[in-house]
Each structure stands twice: as structure tokens, then as C-alpha cells.
Design a protein around this motif. Structure first.
Motif, PDB file in Angstrom:
ATOM      1  N   PRO B  83      -9.211  22.682  -2.255  1.00 34.58           N
ATOM      2  CA  PRO B  83      -8.245  22.455  -1.173  1.00 34.58           C
ATOM      3  C   PRO B  83      -7.296  21.311  -1.532  1.00 34.58           C
ATOM      4  O   PRO B  83      -7.493  20.603  -2.513  1.00 34.58           O
ATOM      5  N   TYR B  84      -6.249  21.177  -0.708  1.00 30.68           N
ATOM      6  CA  TYR B  84      -5.367  20.018  -0.793  1.00 30.68           C
ATOM      7  C   TYR B  84      -5.691  19.103   0.381  1.00 30.68           C
ATOM      8  O   TYR B  84      -5.711  19.553   1.534  1.00 30.68           O
ATOM      9  N   VAL B  85      -5.919  17.827   0.098  1.00 25.20           N
ATOM     10  CA  VAL B  85      -6.094  16.831   1.153  1.00 25.20           C
ATOM     11  C   VAL B  85      -4.706  16.401   1.618  1.00 25.20           C
ATOM     12  O   VAL B  85      -3.807  16.208   0.797  1.00 25.20           O
ATOM     13  N   ALA B  86      -4.518  16.263   2.931  1.00 30.19           N
ATOM     14  CA  ALA B  86      -3.192  15.920   3.462  1.00 30.19           C
ATOM     15  C   ALA B  86      -2.940  14.415   3.424  1.00 30.19           C
ATOM     16  O   ALA B  86      -3.847  13.615   3.686  1.00 30.19           O
ATOM     17  N   THR B  87      -1.700  14.040   3.102  1.00 33.50           N
ATOM     18  CA  THR B  87      -1.293  12.647   3.236  1.00 33.50           C
ATOM     19  C   THR B  87      -1.155  12.301   4.713  1.00 33.50           C
ATOM     20  O   THR B  87      -0.857  13.195   5.509  1.00 33.50           O
ATOM     21  N   PRO B  88      -1.341  11.048   5.118  1.00 34.28           N
ATOM     22  CA  PRO B  88      -1.738   9.913   4.275  1.00 34.28           C
ATOM     23  C   PRO B  88      -3.193  10.039   3.844  1.00 34.28           C
ATOM     24  O   PRO B  88      -4.051  10.448   4.632  1.00 34.28           O
ATOM     25  N   ALA B  89      -3.470   9.659   2.577  1.00 31.55           N
ATOM     26  CA  ALA B  89      -4.809   9.828   2.017  1.00 31.55           C
ATOM     27  C   ALA B  89      -5.128   8.654   1.102  1.00 31.55           C
ATOM     28  O   ALA B  89      -4.226   8.024   0.534  1.00 31.55           O
ATOM     29  N   ASP B  90      -6.413   8.387   0.961  1.00 27.85           N
ATOM     30  CA  ASP B  90      -6.857   7.376  -0.007  1.00 27.85           C
ATOM     31  C   ASP B  90      -8.022   7.946  -0.809  1.00 27.85           C
ATOM     32  O   ASP B  90      -8.344   9.137  -0.679  1.00 27.85           O
ATOM     33  N   ALA B  91      -8.668   7.101  -1.630  1.00 26.05           N
ATOM     34  CA  ALA B  91      -9.747   7.591  -2.479  1.00 26.05           C
ATOM     35  C   ALA B  91     -10.863   8.208  -1.637  1.00 26.05           C
ATOM     36  O   ALA B  91     -11.469   9.217  -2.019  1.00 26.05           O
ATOM     37  N   GLU B 130      -2.236  14.282 -10.265  1.00 23.44           N
ATOM     38  CA  GLU B 130      -1.527  13.012 -10.089  1.00 23.44           C
ATOM     39  C   GLU B 130      -2.225  12.118  -9.069  1.00 23.44           C
ATOM     40  O   GLU B 130      -2.102  10.886  -9.129  1.00 23.44           O
ATOM     41  N   GLU B 131      -2.976  12.727  -8.113  1.00 26.98           N
ATOM     42  CA  GLU B 131      -3.682  11.902  -7.121  1.00 26.98           C
ATOM     43  C   GLU B 131      -4.713  11.000  -7.808  1.00 26.98           C
ATOM     44  O   GLU B 131      -4.946   9.867  -7.368  1.00 26.98           O
ATOM     45  N   THR B 132      -5.315  11.461  -8.914  1.00 25.72           N
ATOM     46  CA  THR B 132      -6.254  10.587  -9.634  1.00 25.72           C
ATOM     47  C   THR B 132      -5.501   9.456 -10.325  1.00 25.72           C
ATOM     48  O   THR B 132      -6.004   8.330 -10.409  1.00 25.72           O
ATOM     49  N   GLN B 133      -4.284   9.749 -10.816  1.00 23.66           N
ATOM     50  CA  GLN B 133      -3.483   8.679 -11.428  1.00 23.66           C
ATOM     51  C   GLN B 133      -3.132   7.616 -10.400  1.00 23.66           C
ATOM     52  O   GLN B 133      -3.157   6.419 -10.690  1.00 23.66           O
ATOM     53  N   LEU B 134      -2.798   8.065  -9.192  1.00 24.85           N
ATOM     54  CA  LEU B 134      -2.438   7.100  -8.143  1.00 24.85           C
ATOM     55  C   LEU B 134      -3.634   6.242  -7.759  1.00 24.85           C
ATOM     56  O   LEU B 134      -3.529   5.022  -7.639  1.00 24.85           O
ATOM     57  N   VAL B 135      -4.799   6.874  -7.586  1.00 25.65           N
ATOM     58  CA  VAL B 135      -6.012   6.109  -7.252  1.00 25.65           C
ATOM     59  C   VAL B 135      -6.362   5.165  -8.389  1.00 25.65           C
ATOM     60  O   VAL B 135      -6.714   4.004  -8.175  1.00 25.65           O
ATOM     61  N   GLY B 136      -6.255   5.652  -9.636  1.00 25.82           N
ATOM     62  CA  GLY B 136      -6.557   4.806 -10.791  1.00 25.82           C
ATOM     63  C   GLY B 136      -5.590   3.649 -10.938  1.00 25.82           C
ATOM     64  O   GLY B 136      -5.973   2.546 -11.347  1.00 25.82           O
ATOM     65  N   PHE B 137      -4.341   3.891 -10.586  1.00 23.16           N
ATOM     66  CA  PHE B 137      -3.348   2.807 -10.621  1.00 23.16           C
ATOM     67  C   PHE B 137      -3.667   1.759  -9.568  1.00 23.16           C
ATOM     68  O   PHE B 137      -3.527   0.553  -9.780  1.00 23.16           O
ATOM     69  N   GLY B 138      -4.146   2.223  -8.425  1.00 23.00           N
ATOM     70  CA  GLY B 138      -4.513   1.296  -7.357  1.00 23.00           C
ATOM     71  C   GLY B 138      -3.613   1.454  -6.149  1.00 23.00           C
ATOM     72  O   GLY B 138      -2.398   1.612  -6.277  1.00 23.00           O
ATOM     73  N   LEU B 139      -4.232   1.408  -4.953  1.00 21.73           N
ATOM     74  CA  LEU B 139      -3.481   1.627  -3.721  1.00 21.73           C
ATOM     75  C   LEU B 139      -3.372   0.351  -2.892  1.00 21.73           C
ATOM     76  O   LEU B 139      -2.970   0.394  -1.726  1.00 21.73           O
ATOM     77  N   SER B 140      -3.695  -0.791  -3.518  1.00 22.45           N
ATOM     78  CA  SER B 140      -3.778  -2.017  -2.708  1.00 22.45           C
ATOM     79  C   SER B 140      -2.408  -2.612  -2.381  1.00 22.45           C
ATOM     80  O   SER B 140      -2.241  -3.277  -1.365  1.00 22.45           O
ATOM     81  N   ALA B 152       7.765  16.084 -11.888  1.00 22.98           N
ATOM     82  CA  ALA B 152       7.606  14.648 -11.636  1.00 22.98           C
ATOM     83  C   ALA B 152       7.371  14.386 -10.155  1.00 22.98           C
ATOM     84  O   ALA B 152       7.881  15.119  -9.300  1.00 22.98           O
ATOM     85  N   LYS B 153       6.575  13.362  -9.858  1.00 24.83           N
ATOM     86  CA  LYS B 153       6.274  13.006  -8.465  1.00 24.83           C
ATOM     87  C   LYS B 153       6.739  11.587  -8.178  1.00 24.83           C
ATOM     88  O   LYS B 153       6.504  10.685  -8.988  1.00 24.83           O
ATOM     89  N   TRP B 154       7.338  11.405  -7.025  1.00 25.62           N
ATOM     90  CA  TRP B 154       7.594  10.075  -6.475  1.00 25.62           C
ATOM     91  C   TRP B 154       6.649   9.924  -5.282  1.00 25.62           C
ATOM     92  O   TRP B 154       6.654  10.769  -4.385  1.00 25.62           O
ATOM     93  N   ALA B 155       5.858   8.850  -5.305  1.00 25.45           N
ATOM     94  CA  ALA B 155       4.886   8.659  -4.228  1.00 25.45           C
ATOM     95  C   ALA B 155       5.063   7.279  -3.614  1.00 25.45           C
ATOM     96  O   ALA B 155       5.440   6.320  -4.292  1.00 25.45           O
ATOM     97  N   ARG B 156       4.790   7.186  -2.330  1.00 30.07           N
ATOM     98  CA  ARG B 156       4.895   5.919  -1.622  1.00 30.07           C
ATOM     99  C   ARG B 156       3.503   5.474  -1.189  1.00 30.07           C
ATOM    100  O   ARG B 156       2.807   6.191  -0.446  1.00 30.07           O
ATOM    101  N   ILE B 157       3.101   4.302  -1.686  1.00 29.07           N
ATOM    102  CA  ILE B 157       1.821   3.718  -1.308  1.00 29.07           C
ATOM    103  C   ILE B 157       2.074   2.660  -0.248  1.00 29.07           C
ATOM    104  O   ILE B 157       2.892   1.754  -0.440  1.00 29.07           O
ATOM    105  N   GLU B 158       1.377   2.796   0.868  1.00 29.85           N
ATOM    106  CA  GLU B 158       1.538   1.829   1.959  1.00 29.85           C
ATOM    107  C   GLU B 158       0.223   1.689   2.706  1.00 29.85           C
ATOM    108  O   GLU B 158      -0.435   2.696   3.013  1.00 29.85           O
ATOM    109  N   GLY B 159      -0.151   0.450   2.990  1.00 32.74           N
ATOM    110  CA  GLY B 159      -1.354   0.195   3.771  1.00 32.74           C
ATOM    111  C   GLY B 159      -2.605   0.788   3.135  1.00 32.74           C
ATOM    112  O   GLY B 159      -3.515   1.252   3.838  1.00 32.74           O
ATOM    113  N   GLY B 160      -2.652   0.795   1.799  1.00 30.21           N
ATOM    114  CA  GLY B 160      -3.855   1.262   1.109  1.00 30.21           C
ATOM    115  C   GLY B 160      -3.969   2.773   1.013  1.00 30.21           C
ATOM    116  O   GLY B 160      -5.006   3.289   0.574  1.00 30.21           O
ATOM    117  N   THR B 161      -2.928   3.483   1.422  1.00 27.45           N
ATOM    118  CA  THR B 161      -2.973   4.940   1.340  1.00 27.45           C
ATOM    119  C   THR B 161      -1.729   5.488   0.644  1.00 27.45           C
ATOM    120  O   THR B 161      -0.689   4.827   0.584  1.00 27.45           O
TER     121      THR B 161
END
Lengths: 312, 312
Positions: B83-91, B130-140, B152-161
């Protein structure tokens, strides 16, 4: 002396195909000969031989007839590299730069020059062949004309001249993506155009309240399929709608038209219907040029060149 | 009981290639096995067999090790459709949707779900891997992250998600045009990137005072060559500059960044340098993610899933 003074031969000699039209002076096509001897398959010194062999049946029946050619056969990779006439230009300025060459059989071939817009960004824009379509369509009314194709052209006619023009590589983007991209993996090509799918592609671009982004909008073909909202049989025409609507969106933003304008679509293949529909979806009044604009324009430029030659 | 409790296997199993990494719990790569057994060459019921045959040398040496996989192997055309988990999402939200399957050899494989942005236009956007790359990069840290690639993906990390993201089909456009378009006819591919030609391509887009038009700008590769101002050896990198700069131009217009912002570039191939240079040309402060973000993210999501499982 030629027993058939009203007959001419007009070539449509492209990269991958050869086509010769036997035409009356008014542009009416009396006969045609086609082959796969495209420019890329002919050695640099072999063009005259290929031409004379192809049109031998006409020579036998009608004698030697004058031959006219525009487009890529007069380019760097063709028979001779013709110059580009700079905009603003009309039939007369194109006629002043034609080049007539003798053929071994005693006849002659006359090449029409290309057109360049030196004001284009970042380099001068160019066309080869479309200038005959514009002349054949007519330069008497101030008008924006769009010429669909691999490299589509938007041209502005004003004061009896081609004022400026711009190329969009729409056909090339669509063709390479349809054949070679992620799309090709699941798309099923319908036998006839799916105009509803095409309209959905237009809507993706036109109805997006944000500024246009072709690189973003194209992904809708895939996300729509993944979401179960686009069928594999719809993907190719939806892609076409997205790409062509992006051209219209860009053309509007760049000032080529405003909603409600009358714009002419000139061409001789299925793309004119694609562009007519897109234009209407963008609120334009579309008028369609005749299919034989290229032939009539080529003859008009050649006739003007011959009058000048005769008068000189 | 496993004699090597810190070792794991992380798969990078794509459409055209298979890669398994033997990693320590901290993400350090101890060994790797690669083959041409891409997803498209494996029959639907053959994935377990191909996997176990490939990693047999590690099994012999270390016994049965847990296997983790993200990306296209967990897609409709892969082993299982995750499945696809819906944003906003975290690890944690990704970990809640992993799927563990037993393998015939007694081990297990854990698939990480993909991510979807249901707010995207016109259909929910998607990513896989790419979601693993984002988690590995860090969401803090609140940050815009760009992940170069075919899509290519542009993603916005905010509030840990991961708040939202958008796909641009930049790599696909560049690849299909470089290989299959008019360009391919005269372009000569340099052995190393011609960064000056690349910068010229960026400038065509960035320095145009008019709104961006990829369909128009692309033709500069050809008109520049015709005008004698672009060499065939420069054309491919100039094309790359035009396409990638168009992505940045669109991303800026769509609000993904403003000049002066700090943006992260995360990836594991040559494209990160392409994106770093483009970002700087657009006035961004670029920070680069580590190459192993995908592996570390995959392990972090899996570890979180196992903690939950252990606690349950």
C-alpha cells in the motif's frame, strides 16, 4: 519548349521519406509518387539521381518539368544548404533568395530558402518548409497562425509579412515519450483517437490553478493509472492532450494569443484536428487552412522568383 | 538463533537490476551482490527463488539473515503490491504498514510501503523507495528535500513528518530526448560531464525574462547548433541543464523554494552533483545527504516495525 506549360513538380522530401507531387499552376495535384528514399538514406552526391529515377514516369509522359523544393532537402544534411531569410519577410523576400540548379536531364530544380527570426531567445529561431505553408495560407490578414508538427511553429502575420515566430518541440516530446517512456510499458494504443482521453489531458493543464509545469503534469498519466482513474487505453491520448495543452498554455503566457482571439491552424495531417480541438478548449476561434497551403506557397514563391528573373 | 544478530540484508531491486547489500545495524555496508535479474525479467512467482539463489553465499557463511526491501519490488509489477501510506507521514506511520513474509529457507522478507500525497493535483502523487531516503536523511529539521531521479521528487519536511511532495519527470524527459530525439542525430556524448555546457543550459532557462517554457527552451539546443554557437559535444549537457533548470524554475514557481533558502539534495548517484550545481545557480544553499540514506531509512523503519511487533 514544354508541351505542358502549366505542370510543375513540387517535392516534399523529408528525412525519412520522398514525395513528389505533379501539380497544375493553381496547385491542384494531378499525380503523386512516393518512396522511402528519405534524405538520410541518400548519399550527399546522389540526390539528383534519386530524383530523376523517381520522376522518370512523368518525364516520359510530359517531358522535362520544372521542379520546386522547400524544407529539409534544402538543409545542412540535405542536397544544398539554403540560407535563412530573416523576419519580417514576405513571399517576395523568400523569392529573392531561391536557388535554381540545373539537373543532368536538362531540367532544373528550384530550392526555397528557410526563414529565421533573429529576435528569438536565446538563439535565432528557424523554420524550413513552414514558410511555404504561411505564404500559401496567405499573408493579407493580421493573424496568429499555428503550424502543428514535430517542431510546431507559432507565427504572427502583420502588415502582409511574417513578423516573428517561435518553435515548440511538442511533437518530438510527445513522440519520444509515447514510444520510449514509462508510459509505453502499460499504455495500449487505441485504433482511433480517444478524444475524451485527449480532453482529459487538456483539462489537467488548463484547469490547474497553479502555473503550468509540463514536468509535473506529465506524471498525471502514471498517477491516474495507479489511482485506477486512467485506463491503459486512455494513456497515449491523455499524454497527447497534456503536451499539446502545455504548448497552448505557454503560447498564451508568451503573448501569442488571448482568450477569444481567432487563430489559424495550418497543416496537412491529423495534427490539425488535435490543434483545432485544443485551441477551442482554450477559448479560441479556430480557422483551418487548406491542406495544400505548402504546395501553393511553394508555387507562389517560385512564380515570383521567375517573374523577377524574367524581368531582369 | 542467529549467530550474527547485527547483520541484515537490504535489497535495491529495480526494474532492470538486482542489488543486495549486506549491512550492519548502523547501515555500514559489509558486502554487496549485484545481478541483471531486474523485476521485469523475473516471473511473478519467481522472486523468492531468484532472491535465495542470489544471497546463497551469505546464507552459507552467516546463516539466515532478515531481508528488507523498499521501492519498485513492492509495486504492482513486483513481488507484492504494497500500500501507499498517506502524507503527512513519518517513520512510525511507514513502519505500521510494513509487510513481513516468510521465505522458503526459513527466513523472512519485510517490505516497506510507499508514500502517497492525496492533496496532489490532479491525482494523488506517489513515491516508492524515496520515503526510505527521506527517513534516512532525517525528519527532525523543517526542510525542503529534492531527490533526483527518473521521476524526481520534491518533498517538504515539517514538524517531524513528510508533509507533502511532488514528482517531476525530469530524468525521463532528459533520457528519452538524449537517446531518441533530433538531438541524437548530431550530439556527441562527452566522456565526462561538460559542466560549462550544462551551465549554459541552466542559463537559457534561468535568464529568460519571460515565463518558463520547456517546449520552447528545448529548441535552443538545435538553434544554437545551427547558429554555430553550440558544439555537438556540448548538446547533451546543455539539454540536461535546460531540463533540470526547468524543474527548478517550476519548483520555485510552485512554492517549493525561494531564492536564498537552504534545500537538501539526497541521492546516491551522479545526479546529486547535477542538482547541487543547479540549486546553487538558482541561489540556493545546498546541503547534501549521505549516499546511504536509503539503507539507513529502510533499517530505521524496519527496526521500528520490529519494536512494535515485539511489544505487541
Amino acid at each position: 519548349m514544354n508541351a505542358y506549360p502549366t505542370l510543375r513538380i513540387v517535392l516534399d522530401w523529408g528525412t525519412t521519406s520522398f514525395r513528389a507531387l505533379l501539380v497544375e499552376a493553381d496547385g491542384r495535384v494531378a499525380d503523386r509518387i512516393e518512396s522511402q528514399d528519405g534524405i538520410q538514406s541518400v548519399p550527399k552526391d546522389g540526390f539528383a539521381t534519386v530524383l530523376q529515377r523517381a520522376i522518370a514516369p512523368w518525364r516520359e509522359r510530359y517531358g522535362v518539368l520544372p521542379v520546386y523544393a522547400a524544407g529539409m532537402i534544402g538543409s545542412r544534411n540535405g542536397w544544398v544548404e539554403m540560407p535563412y531569410v530573416a523576419t519580417p519577410a514576405d513571399a517576395g523576400s523568400l523569392a529573392a533568395q531561391v536557388r535554381r540548379m540545373s539537373l543532368p536531364d536538362g531540367g532544373s530544380i528550384t530550392f526555397v530558402p528557410g526563414l529565421t527570426d533573429p529576435s528569438a531567445y536565446p538563439f535565432p529561431d528557424v523554420m524550413r518548409g513552414e514558410e511555404t505553408q504561411l505564404v500559401g495560407f496567405g499573408l493579407s490578414e493580421d493573424r496568429t497562425v499555428v503550424l502543428p508538427g514535430t517542431h510546431a511553429k507559432w507565427a504572427r502575420i502583420e502588415g502582409g509579412t511574417i513578423q516573428r515566430f517561435q518553435t515548440f518541440v511538442t511533437g518530438e516530446i510527445f513522440g519520444t515519450l509515447a514510444r520510449h517512456s514509462f508510459l509505453a510499458k502499460v499504455a495500449r494504443q487505441p485504433e482511433t483517437p480517444d478524444w475524451q482521453a485527449f480532453a482529459r489531458g487538456i483539462a489537467v493543464v488548463r484547469d490547474d490553478p497553479r502555473p503550468a509545469s509540463l514536468l509535473g503534469h506529465l506524471f498525471a498519466v502514471r498517477t491516474g493509472w495507479l489511482a485506477g482513474r486512467v485506463d491503459p487505453a486512455e494513456m497515449t491520448d491523455m499524454l497527447s492532450g497534456i503536451v499539446v495543452a502545455s504548448e497552448f498554455e505557454d503560447a498564451r503566457t508568451l503573448g501569442w494569443f488571448s482568450e477569444g482571439d481567432t487563430v489559424a491552424v495550418v497543416g496537412d495531417d491529423d495534427l490539425v484536428e488535435v490543434y483545432r480541438r485544443t485551441g477551442e478548449a482554450f477559448g479560441l476561434q479556430i480557422i483551418m487552412g487548406d491542406e495544400d497551403c505548402a504546395v501553393r506557397g511553394c508555387l507562389a514563391i517560385a512564380a515570383m522568383a521567375e517573374e523577377t528573373r524574367g524581368a531582369a
